[in-house]
Each structure stands twice: as C-alpha cells, then as structure tokens.
Design a protein around this motif. Sequence first.
Motif, mmCIF file in Angstrom:
data_model
loop_
_atom_site.group_PDB
_atom_site.id
_atom_site.type_symbol
_atom_site.label_atom_id
_atom_site.label_comp_id
_atom_site.label_asym_id
_atom_site.label_seq_id
_atom_site.Cartn_x
_atom_site.Cartn_y
_atom_site.Cartn_z
ATOM 1 N N THR A 63 0.820 -1.212 0.000
ATOM 2 C CA THR A 63 0.000 0.000 0.000
ATOM 3 C C THR A 63 0.855 1.264 0.000
ATOM 4 O O THR A 63 0.611 2.187 -0.781
ATOM 5 C CB THR A 63 -0.930 -0.002 1.231
ATOM 6 N N VAL A 64 1.871 1.317 0.865
ATOM 7 C CA VAL A 64 2.685 2.545 0.921
ATOM 8 C C VAL A 64 3.528 2.722 -0.336
ATOM 9 O O VAL A 64 3.804 3.851 -0.742
ATOM 10 C CB VAL A 64 3.573 2.585 2.180
ATOM 11 N N ARG A 65 3.922 1.627 -0.968
ATOM 12 C CA ARG A 65 4.677 1.750 -2.221
ATOM 13 C C ARG A 65 3.810 2.401 -3.305
ATOM 14 O O ARG A 65 4.280 3.233 -4.090
ATOM 15 C CB ARG A 65 5.152 0.375 -2.692
ATOM 16 N N GLN A 66 2.546 2.012 -3.370
ATOM 17 C CA GLN A 66 1.636 2.603 -4.357
ATOM 18 C C GLN A 66 1.370 4.078 -4.053
ATOM 19 O O GLN A 66 1.286 4.911 -4.957
ATOM 20 C CB GLN A 66 0.322 1.825 -4.382
ATOM 21 N N ILE A 67 1.239 4.402 -2.772
ATOM 22 C CA ILE A 67 1.028 5.801 -2.385
ATOM 23 C C ILE A 67 2.262 6.634 -2.725
ATOM 24 O O ILE A 67 2.145 7.775 -3.205
ATOM 25 C CB ILE A 67 0.692 5.901 -0.889
ATOM 26 N N GLU A 68 3.442 6.079 -2.504
ATOM 27 C CA GLU A 68 4.683 6.791 -2.844
ATOM 28 C C GLU A 68 4.716 7.157 -4.327
ATOM 29 O O GLU A 68 5.015 8.290 -4.702
ATOM 30 C CB GLU A 68 5.894 5.921 -2.504
ATOM 31 N N ARG A 69 4.398 6.194 -5.184
ATOM 32 C CA ARG A 69 4.402 6.456 -6.627
ATOM 33 C C ARG A 69 3.376 7.529 -6.990
ATOM 34 O O ARG A 69 3.638 8.413 -7.826
ATOM 35 C CB ARG A 69 4.127 5.162 -7.404
ATOM 36 N N LYS B 86 -6.825 8.823 1.595
ATOM 37 C CA LYS B 86 -7.844 8.210 0.736
ATOM 38 C C LYS B 86 -7.328 6.921 0.112
ATOM 39 O O LYS B 86 -8.026 5.893 0.081
ATOM 40 C CB LYS B 86 -8.267 9.197 -0.350
ATOM 41 N N MET B 87 -6.086 6.952 -0.383
ATOM 42 C CA MET B 87 -5.518 5.760 -1.015
ATOM 43 C C MET B 87 -5.327 4.639 -0.002
ATOM 44 O O MET B 87 -5.567 3.467 -0.307
ATOM 45 C CB MET B 87 -4.186 6.101 -1.684
ATOM 46 N N ALA B 88 -4.885 4.981 1.198
ATOM 47 C CA ALA B 88 -4.681 3.962 2.224
ATOM 48 C C ALA B 88 -5.993 3.261 2.553
ATOM 49 O O ALA B 88 -6.045 2.021 2.667
ATOM 50 C CB ALA B 88 -4.087 4.597 3.480
ATOM 51 N N ALA B 89 -7.063 4.036 2.693
ATOM 52 C CA ALA B 89 -8.368 3.451 3.014
ATOM 53 C C ALA B 89 -8.893 2.579 1.879
ATOM 54 O O ALA B 89 -9.534 1.542 2.116
ATOM 55 C CB ALA B 89 -9.367 4.563 3.329
ATOM 56 N N GLU B 90 -8.626 2.983 0.636
ATOM 57 C CA GLU B 90 -9.139 2.231 -0.507
ATOM 58 C C GLU B 90 -8.300 0.992 -0.823
ATOM 59 O O GLU B 90 -8.840 -0.041 -1.219
ATOM 60 C CB GLU B 90 -9.189 3.142 -1.739
ATOM 61 N N LEU B 91 -6.988 1.094 -0.651
ATOM 62 C CA LEU B 91 -6.103 0.015 -1.076
ATOM 63 C C LEU B 91 -5.932 -1.094 -0.039
ATOM 64 O O LEU B 91 -5.817 -2.267 -0.391
ATOM 65 C CB LEU B 91 -4.721 0.585 -1.421
ATOM 66 N N MET B 92 -5.892 -0.726 1.239
ATOM 67 C CA MET B 92 -5.499 -1.681 2.275
ATOM 68 C C MET B 92 -6.385 -2.924 2.350
ATOM 69 O O MET B 92 -5.860 -4.057 2.448
ATOM 70 C CB MET B 92 -5.451 -0.967 3.629
ATOM 71 N N PRO B 93 -7.716 -2.820 2.295
ATOM 72 C CA PRO B 93 -8.535 -4.049 2.375
ATOM 73 C C PRO B 93 -8.217 -5.042 1.269
ATOM 74 O O PRO B 93 -8.080 -6.252 1.524
ATOM 75 C CB PRO B 93 -9.969 -3.514 2.268
ATOM 76 N N GLY B 94 -8.097 -4.572 0.047
ATOM 77 C CA GLY B 94 -7.799 -5.467 -1.068
ATOM 78 C C GLY B 94 -6.409 -6.060 -0.979
ATOM 79 O O GLY B 94 -6.204 -7.248 -1.290
ATOM 80 N N GLU B 95 -5.427 -5.234 -0.589
ATOM 81 C CA GLU B 95 -4.060 -5.737 -0.452
ATOM 82 C C GLU B 95 -3.976 -6.783 0.653
ATOM 83 O O GLU B 95 -3.250 -7.773 0.529
ATOM 84 C CB GLU B 95 -3.100 -4.581 -0.167
ATOM 85 N N LEU B 96 -4.701 -6.565 1.745
ATOM 86 C CA LEU B 96 -4.681 -7.524 2.847
ATOM 87 C C LEU B 96 -5.323 -8.844 2.430
ATOM 88 O O LEU B 96 -4.826 -9.935 2.765
ATOM 89 C CB LEU B 96 -5.409 -6.941 4.060
ATOM 90 N N GLU B 97 -6.409 -8.774 1.691
ATOM 91 C CA GLU B 97 -7.074 -9.988 1.218
ATOM 92 C C GLU B 97 -6.146 -10.800 0.317
ATOM 93 O O GLU B 97 -6.034 -12.027 0.452
ATOM 94 C CB GLU B 97 -8.351 -9.610 0.466
ATOM 95 N N LYS B 98 -5.458 -10.112 -0.606
ATOM 96 C CA LYS B 98 -4.529 -10.811 -1.504
ATOM 97 C C LYS B 98 -3.368 -11.424 -0.732
ATOM 98 O O LYS B 98 -2.955 -12.556 -0.996
ATOM 99 C CB LYS B 98 -4.008 -9.844 -2.569
ATOM 100 N N ALA B 99 -2.837 -10.664 0.221
ATOM 101 C CA ALA B 99 -1.680 -11.147 0.982
ATOM 102 C C ALA B 99 -2.048 -12.340 1.857
ATOM 103 O O ALA B 99 -1.275 -13.298 1.984
ATOM 104 C CB ALA B 99 -1.121 -10.002 1.843
ATOM 105 N N LEU B 100 -3.216 -12.338 2.469
ATOM 106 C CA LEU B 100 -3.652 -13.461 3.307
ATOM 107 C C LEU B 100 -3.849 -14.718 2.450
ATOM 108 O O LEU B 100 -3.453 -15.827 2.862
ATOM 109 C CB LEU B 100 -4.955 -13.099 4.028
ATOM 110 N N ALA B 101 -4.445 -14.546 1.292
ATOM 111 C CA ALA B 101 -4.666 -15.684 0.419
ATOM 112 C C ALA B 101 -3.344 -16.314 -0.006
ATOM 113 O O ALA B 101 -3.188 -17.532 -0.021
ATOM 114 C CB ALA B 101 -5.470 -15.252 -0.809
ATOM 115 N N GLU B 102 -2.366 -15.466 -0.330
ATOM 116 C CA GLU B 102 -1.065 -15.965 -0.754
ATOM 117 C C GLU B 102 -0.329 -16.611 0.418
ATOM 118 O O GLU B 102 0.333 -17.639 0.267
ATOM 119 C CB GLU B 102 -0.233 -14.811 -1.320
#
Length: 214
Positions: free
Chosen positions: A29-35, A192-208
């Motif tokens: 998430t923070v890498r995407q926000i940085e970009r 805004k980006m943190a709130a929008e990105l984090m749930p999806g990133e967490l779901e992907k990371a848990l699945a992996e």
Amino acid sequence: MAELKDLSAQLQSLKKQIKFATSQALTSTVRQIERAQKNALKQNLDNPTPFTISSVKSRGATKNNLVAKVFVMDIAADYLKPFEVGGIHKLNSQALLNPKNIKLNKYGNLARNKSQQLKSKPDVFVGDVDGVNGIWQRTKAKKGKKGKKRRVRSQNGNRQPRLKSPAPKLLIQFGDALPVKPILNYMNRANKMAAELMPGELEKALAEAFRTAK
C-alpha cells in the motif's frame, strides 16, 4: 494432550501467517502511495527537480513491526509545506531571488551558489538602481570614433559633453517571499488511497500466505 499441542502449533503458525500477510499488505500500500505522490508533484509543480521528486519515500512494514509509512525528506518538506497547507514561499536567503537577464538551469532555477559567483565579478554589484534592489552588471559605454568616449568638437569649437554611461543590466531582482496557493493535496491523497487500497491488499496477501503455508 497431543491434539492440544497440534492445535496450539497450528494457531501459532496461523498467527505468524497473519502478521506476515499484514506486513506485506502495508508495504504494498505505501509503495503505491509513494508512486502516486511523486506523480502528483510532477503534475502540480512547475518542472520540479529530481531532488524534489525523489524526496518522497516509503518505509515498509515487517511481521515484527506492523507499521509502514510514506514521508518527505526534511529539506524538501520544508519548502513544499506551503504548497500543502498554504503560506509563503520558503526562501533560501533573506530575499526572493527573481532572475532577469541570466541563464537558468534546465529546471528553470538559478544554479547553486550562482548569486555568490556573480557578486565576485568586478563588473557586478549589489544595490538599488531607480528603486529596484538586486544584483546588477555594469555595461560598457559604446566608444566613439577612434575609440574616444568624448565626442569631437562641433563647428563652433565647443566640445560636446561626454556620453552618458549606459544603465546597468539587472541580473537578479530581490523581492519578498510570495504567498503560495495550496495545490498538492498530499495528506488527503495519502489517507484516501490507504483506506481504498489496504482491504484489497490484505485480502490478496492473506490468500497468498495461506496458500504457501507449510
């Protein structure tokens, strides 16, 4: 007892997987926000320097430290702050340096220490000319015939007055710091980006994490 030990081991393994997945999600998430913040600087500022762009950085999380952050290095943050919250330009000197008849670098800025270099030249001075304060360069008077600055005598025998020295050339004008309109929207974008990105990133990371768990 053996079953309880197995269950405890599985729970410990699950706990580790959740921590690892959370750290992965935070870091992504923070890498995407940085970009996004770097792109925003390019879009909202007038030809920002590579130093300004690269001053936006991110720090990822680990499973032992579930904290990730996006930040701006101190030097750049100091002069970028007015573009985020308003105020006046941060000056690198006692006055705003407004270049006039002088070459700028490819980013439209004065080269580092350029004003000091100019001041060391014998034909350059700092002062007020007709109410304008700045760095000036003396200009040489055009020579008359045979290299003489005084005009030749007129027909009645009177020597014409010496030609006036030309006005000096303004190189850099001094001025006061100017007000800045807040245009970056840095904090709102990050939140805004943190709130929008984090749930999806967490779901992907848990699945992996669960897929690769041993």
